[in-house]
Design an enzyme around this catalytic site. Structure first.
Site, PDB file in Angstrom:
ATOM      1  N   HIS A 154      47.146  47.213  37.947  1.00  0.00           N
ATOM      2  CA  HIS A 154      46.567  46.356  36.906  1.00  0.00           C
ATOM      3  C   HIS A 154      46.020  47.149  35.736  1.00  0.00           C
ATOM      4  CE1 HIS A 154      46.622  42.397  39.027  1.00  0.00           C
ATOM      5  NE2 HIS A 154      46.876  43.213  40.043  1.00  0.00           N
ATOM      6  N   ASP A 362      43.486  49.515  27.845  1.00  0.00           N
ATOM      7  CA  ASP A 362      43.381  48.378  28.764  1.00  0.00           C
ATOM      8  C   ASP A 362      44.748  48.114  29.377  1.00  0.00           C
ATOM      9  OD1 ASP A 362      42.180  46.207  30.049  1.00  0.00           O
ATOM     10  OD2 ASP A 362      41.185  45.532  28.221  1.00  0.00           O
TER      11      ASP A 362
HETATM   12  P1  ADQ Z   1      39.605  43.415  33.598  1.00  0.00           P
HETATM   13  O1  ADQ Z   1      39.312  44.803  33.168  1.00  0.00           O
HETATM   14  O2  ADQ Z   1      38.513  42.696  34.302  1.00  0.00           O
HETATM   15  O3  ADQ Z   1      40.926  43.343  34.515  1.00  0.00           O
HETATM   16  P2  ADQ Z   1      40.543  41.343  31.586  1.00  0.00           P
HETATM   17  O4  ADQ Z   1      41.985  41.255  31.802  1.00  0.00           O
HETATM   18  O5  ADQ Z   1      40.186  41.307  30.143  1.00  0.00           O
HETATM   19  O6  ADQ Z   1      39.945  42.684  32.174  1.00  0.00           O
HETATM   20  O7  ADQ Z   1      39.654  40.162  32.200  1.00  0.00           O
HETATM   21  C1  ADQ Z   1      39.833  39.609  33.417  1.00  0.00           C
HETATM   22  C2  ADQ Z   1      39.128  38.218  33.514  1.00  0.00           C
HETATM   23  O8  ADQ Z   1      37.698  38.332  33.527  1.00  0.00           O
HETATM   24  C3  ADQ Z   1      39.491  37.261  32.394  1.00  0.00           C
HETATM   25  O9  ADQ Z   1      39.929  36.058  32.991  1.00  0.00           O
HETATM   26  C4  ADQ Z   1      38.199  37.049  31.630  1.00  0.00           C
HETATM   27  O10 ADQ Z   1      38.029  35.725  31.115  1.00  0.00           O
HETATM   28  C5  ADQ Z   1      37.125  37.356  32.644  1.00  0.00           C
HETATM   29  N1  ADQ Z   1      35.971  37.935  31.942  1.00  0.00           N
HETATM   30  C6  ADQ Z   1      35.970  39.027  31.174  1.00  0.00           C
HETATM   31  N2  ADQ Z   1      34.739  39.220  30.648  1.00  0.00           N
HETATM   32  C7  ADQ Z   1      33.971  38.215  31.085  1.00  0.00           C
HETATM   33  C8  ADQ Z   1      32.608  37.835  30.863  1.00  0.00           C
HETATM   34  N3  ADQ Z   1      31.854  38.537  30.031  1.00  0.00           N
HETATM   35  N4  ADQ Z   1      32.131  36.740  31.497  1.00  0.00           N
HETATM   36  C9  ADQ Z   1      32.930  36.020  32.300  1.00  0.00           C
HETATM   37  N5  ADQ Z   1      34.224  36.314  32.524  1.00  0.00           N
HETATM   38  C10 ADQ Z   1      34.745  37.390  31.922  1.00  0.00           C
HETATM   39  C11 ADQ Z   1      41.919  44.255  35.004  1.00  0.00           C
HETATM   40  C12 ADQ Z   1      42.493  45.237  33.995  1.00  0.00           C
HETATM   41  C13 ADQ Z   1      43.071  44.453  32.804  1.00  0.00           C
HETATM   42  C14 ADQ Z   1      44.091  43.439  33.294  1.00  0.00           C
HETATM   43  C15 ADQ Z   1      43.556  42.589  34.428  1.00  0.00           C
HETATM   44  C16 ADQ Z   1      44.626  41.715  35.059  1.00  0.00           C
HETATM   45  O11 ADQ Z   1      41.498  46.149  33.572  1.00  0.00           O
HETATM   46  O12 ADQ Z   1      43.656  45.357  31.879  1.00  0.00           O
HETATM   47  O13 ADQ Z   1      44.449  42.587  32.224  1.00  0.00           O
HETATM   48  O14 ADQ Z   1      43.012  43.426  35.451  1.00  0.00           O
HETATM   49  O15 ADQ Z   1      45.725  42.474  35.481  1.00  0.00           O
END
Ligand code: ADQ
Length: 455
Positions: A154, A362
């Protein structure tokens, strides 16, 4: 396909964790095939557990193991989060290499592989997720499992020059090649891994994403992850979303909302983003009192000291920007270190004029896709997106920026704020089409089709 077997550090054992796109997609396949989901229970214990907690929910079997305090410290905090996470996000400077932690990381991969292997059946398909379990495929092979086994990373994969800094890089790469399919978020991540295999181990590219290396053949491909577009659009129309939008509107008045939503992590480029916001107000005094930037960033993994430093840095930057630019009736940059529900976030995205998604690095970044799906067709907001998010390969009609360049990011925010409606609509329609077409189901089906081609 027989049963799908998912393995990830965190599972969706808690029904509340089944709302996100990934959990939904994996959950559906697990339900359809009567499959199992293996992972960590979230509990810490003193002695290495014998066996696991097994229970069923909606026909899906969960097999969860506790971790010992020592395992949690070394496998999870020290190796996964202080070696792999920083190096894979191109932050060698933040890596704390630690051979003892690698040993525990490897032991935990093997221990969980043992639990999985004991319960596998002949027609099963195994799908392992993320950087906690890079060695799982190899451990399963050693435990005697020969069936289809895939892995999806991921997070990004770094250039070989950085990956080689990890003292155990050759063990990790060799173990990864025990998987039949290795999936990356972007063609860029895939290219980094392939270049490493070719340069370091004379890997041979056979075409159609196949690489021959270490005496066997592995499929190495890009499978950009998507979201559940309809689900998110619906979330933006709920009463909860309306309430969140109303609450922030009371504070906004007739100002434009610029929103950022991230876990508080150094990969997300938050200090650089705050600097760019300061630059926006420095360069465009006419924006004073007309714009409100709101950053939502709940602390994550706050035990790790780099995160505590980041928190202090953000507090200082926000204080300085508000001190320099704020007024009696205006706070330019609000920063909320707490989390909101999916519906509330969708409601905030819906009324935002600009979405700021500017990570330094990311894997994908799902917030970018969620922001697009929450926009109203008649008056859509504009996405400002880092060229270093995996999402930038798909979302070409966003305003693509280099997050390190505060002048260009400030220009892009300004361009977004002043963009005519027709251009906003034209860009948004193209972005929405991509998010809808390349959704979470598309991602899952492409991966599973490559993993079990006969079906
Ligand atoms: P993350 O680093 O967690 O995931 P991201 O893909 O942006 O990053 O977010 C994942 C989920 O968390 C989204 O559904 C988002 O809405 C939720 N989220 C983020 N910030 C939040 C907040 N402040 N409050 C509530 N909810 C929040 C990892 C990798 C990413 C990759 C995903 C999926 O780091 O690059 O896109 O896995 O593969």
């Amino acid at each position: 396909m027989g049963r799908l077997i998912a393995i990830s550090n965190r599972t969706a054992a808690d029904p509340k964790a089944r709302a996100g796109g990934l959990a939904v997609a994996v959950w559906e396949s697990l339900k359809e095939t009567g499959g199992s989901w293996f992972g960590w229970s979230g509990n810490l214990v003193d002695d290495v557990p014998r066996g696991a907690n097994v229970f069923r929910d909606e026909g899906v079997e969960f097999v969860l193991t506790d971790l010992t305090h020592e395992e949690h410290e070394n496998y999870y905090l020290n190796y996964a989060n202080r070696v792999i996470w920083p190096v894979f996000h191109y932050r060698l400077d933040l890596a704390h290499f630690n051979g003892e932690a690698f040993k525990t990381y490897s032991d935990v991969n093997q221990r969980i592989a043992g639990i999985v292997a004991n319960r596998l059946q002949r027609d099963d398909t195994v799908w392992v997720h993320d950087y906690h379990f890079l060695l799982m495929g190899d451990a399963l092979r050693h435990a005697g499992w020969e069936g289809p086994t895939g892995f999806f990373l991921h997070i990004p994969f770094p250039p070989p020059e950085m990956f080689r800094a990890i003292p155990e890089h050759h063990w990790i790469a060799r173990a990864m090649c025990a998987y039949d399919v290795i999936g990356f978020q972007s063609s860029h991540d895939r290219a980094n891994f392939v270049r490493y295999l070719v340069d370091q181990f004379d890997g041979e590219e056979l075409g159609e994403d196949l690489i021959r290396v270490f005496g066997s053949t592995t499929r190495v491909a890009a499978y950009p992850i998507g979201i559940d577009p309809d689900g998110f659009r619906d979330a933006a129309q709920t009463a909860k979303a309306d309430r969140a939008a109303e609450r922030i509107s009371r504070f906004l008045g007739d100002r434009h909302l610029v929103i950022g939503v991230d876990r508080m992590d150094y990969s997300k480029g938050l200090p650089q983003r705050f600097e760019a916001v300061g630059q926006l107000f420095d360069a465009h005094p006419e924006m004073d009192g007309k714009v409100s930037v709101t950053q939502i960033a709940p602390p994550s993994r706050s035990k790790v000291e780099e995160y505590q430093e980041l928190r202090t840095q953000l507090d200082q930057l926000a204080g300085r920007i508000n001190g320099d630019h704020g007024d009696l009736d205006w706070i330019p940059l609000r920063y909320l270190a707490r989390s909101y529900s999916r519906e509330e976030l969708a409601g905030l995205f819906r009324i935002a004029r600009v979405g700021l998604v500017t990570p330094l690095r990311d894997g994908m970044n799902l917030v970018a896709k969620e922001f697009i799906m929450a926009q109203p067709e008649e008056d859509p907001g504009v996405l400002v997106l880092s060229e270093f998010a995996g999402a930038a390969e798909q979302l070409r009609d966003a305003l693509i920026v280099n997050p390190h360049d505060k002048f260009k990011v400030a220009d892009a925010i300004y361009q977004a704020l002043t963009m005519p409606l027709e251009e906003r609509q034209a860009r948004w329609r193209k972005l929405k089409a991509v998010v809808e077409e390349q959704d979470i189901g598309w991602w899952r089906n492409r991966f599973l089709k490559d993993l079990t081609p006969a079906d």
